[in-house]
Design an enzyme around this catalytic site. Structure first.
Site, short mmCIF file in Angstrom:
data_model
loop_
_atom_site.label_atom_id
_atom_site.label_comp_id
_atom_site.label_asym_id
_atom_site.label_seq_id
_atom_site.Cartn_x
_atom_site.Cartn_y
_atom_site.Cartn_z
N SER A 88 37.01 33.23 49.02
CA SER A 88 38.23 32.90 47.91
C SER A 88 39.54 32.97 49.07
O SER A 88 40.67 32.66 48.14
CB SER A 88 38.14 34.01 47.22
OG SER A 88 37.02 33.41 46.12
N LYS A 91 41.40 30.13 48.02
CA LYS A 91 42.47 30.00 46.26
C LYS A 91 44.24 30.25 47.00
O LYS A 91 44.54 29.70 46.00
CB LYS A 91 41.93 31.00 46.17
CG LYS A 91 40.36 31.10 44.90
CD LYS A 91 40.64 31.47 43.58
CE LYS A 91 39.51 31.38 43.23
NZ LYS A 91 37.78 32.51 44.30
N SER A 145 41.04 35.89 41.45
CA SER A 145 39.86 35.27 41.97
C SER A 145 38.66 34.40 41.03
O SER A 145 37.99 34.27 41.69
CB SER A 145 39.40 35.87 42.98
OG SER A 145 38.64 35.35 43.94
N LYS A 261 45.20 38.29 49.23
CA LYS A 261 44.00 37.14 48.95
C LYS A 261 42.53 37.73 49.54
O LYS A 261 42.44 37.30 50.45
CB LYS A 261 44.45 35.74 48.75
CG LYS A 261 42.57 35.52 48.16
CD LYS A 261 42.89 34.96 46.79
CE LYS A 261 41.47 35.33 45.60
NZ LYS A 261 40.82 36.24 45.76
#
Length: 310
Positions: A88, A91, A145, A261
């Site tokens: 993720s 993202k 997320s 992130k």
């Protein structure tokens, strides 16, 4: 160069290939060193490992790095040009493309693309016909997320998920992230979806040029209301996946975590890219990729943060 990588107690279910670094690619394509020097002017550029193994212990993880953003210096680097799965952390690029080509107040209407069927995929429950602003979707994307939020953004900004992914790859090339290829906007596993720790630095460094991105990744929680297709309101509250922000983990004295992130899949392991600052306010970007478990991820990240001068 010795390969600093995963420990001997576990293995990964895919082959890791080492590609050319962006520094090498730039120099080779031009035939001279001047292009690489130009590329380096506003960025950290590093060809190999940097730093002391006694201060950052890389057992049970593959890649890690610490970059001084202001001074454009690499303080630590291990295997930062090895192609790995980002999960993720993808993202970050999804948000970057959305901020570059979208408007935060534009209304996004979900269609069938928001339905993600992978087992254990992180979802916020968006349904076809629901409407959210891009601002709302970005918060759900980066804080929680949410994979359905990623697909909503991609479909709305790109016209289709496939077109948006092409935009992501174009942006990666424009940033010099030459060891990166995206297949989707959420980071769910695909063998051809990969990046490197160094390329994640390039992508994240571009994303933090947007104030809204920095604002969102600094939030430990988020609540909002959006509309269903029938006109009723849906309230949602989410918490950050970054344990430094939720208070589960602590940064070293003198270091403030500003956000980042996370990313986790079976193939990618546990990943995290972050922005922090020291007591003088100087910014640093740190990356850990393919840690064996969550404890390993945060141990190595905390060791990286301890290398930040105060």
């Amino acid at each position: 160069m010795l390969l600093a990588g995963c420990g001997s107690t576990f293995s990964y279910a895919y082959t890791q290939n080492i590609g050319d670094s962006t520094f090498s690619y730039t120099a080779k394509s031009s035939g001279t060193a001047e292009a690489a020097d130009s590329f380096a002017r506003n960025l950290c550029v590093v060809k190999g490992d940097v730093g002391n193994d006694n201060t950052v212990t890389m057992s049970n993880a593959t890649a890690a790095a610490l970059f001084d953003v202001s001074r454009r210096e690499t303080l630590f680097a291990r295997e930062i040009h090895k192609k790995l799965y980002p999960a993720s952390m993808t993202k970050v690029m999804t948000a970057l493309v959305a901020l570059k080509y979208g408007s935060t107040d534009q209304l996004l209407t979900a269609d069938e693309a928001v339905y993600v069927t992978e087992i254990d995929a992180q979802l916020c429950g968006i349904q076809a016909g629901d409407t959210l602003t891009l601002d709302q979707a970005l918060h759900l994307l980066l804080i929680y997320s949410a994979n359905d939020a990623a697909n909503l953004i991609a479909e709305s900004i790109g016209g289709s998920v496939e077109s948006f992914v092409a935009m992501m790859n174009d942006e990666a090339r424009a940033l010099g992230a030459t060891n990166t290829n995206f297949v989707n906007p959420n980071g769910l596993h695909n063998d051809n979806h990969y990046t490197t720790a160094y390329d994640m630095y390039l992508i994240f460094n571009a994303a933090i040029q947007y104030d809204l991105f920095k604002e969102i990744i600094n939030q430990s929680s988020y609540s909002t209301k959006y509309r269903h297709a029938d006109g009723t309101e849906q309230e949602i509250s989410v918490k950050s996946t970054n344990q430094y922000l939720t208070g589960t983990r602590s940064a070293p004295t003198g270091v403030t975590v500003l956000g980042g992130k996370t990313g986790t899949t079976n193939a990618a392991g546990h990943c995290l890219v972050m922005l922090s600052r020291n007591s003088s306010g100087n910014p640093y970007i740190s990356v850990v990729m393919q840690a064996y478990n969550q404890d390993t991820l945060y141990r190595i990240m905390t060791e990286l943060l301890a290398e930040i001068p105060n």
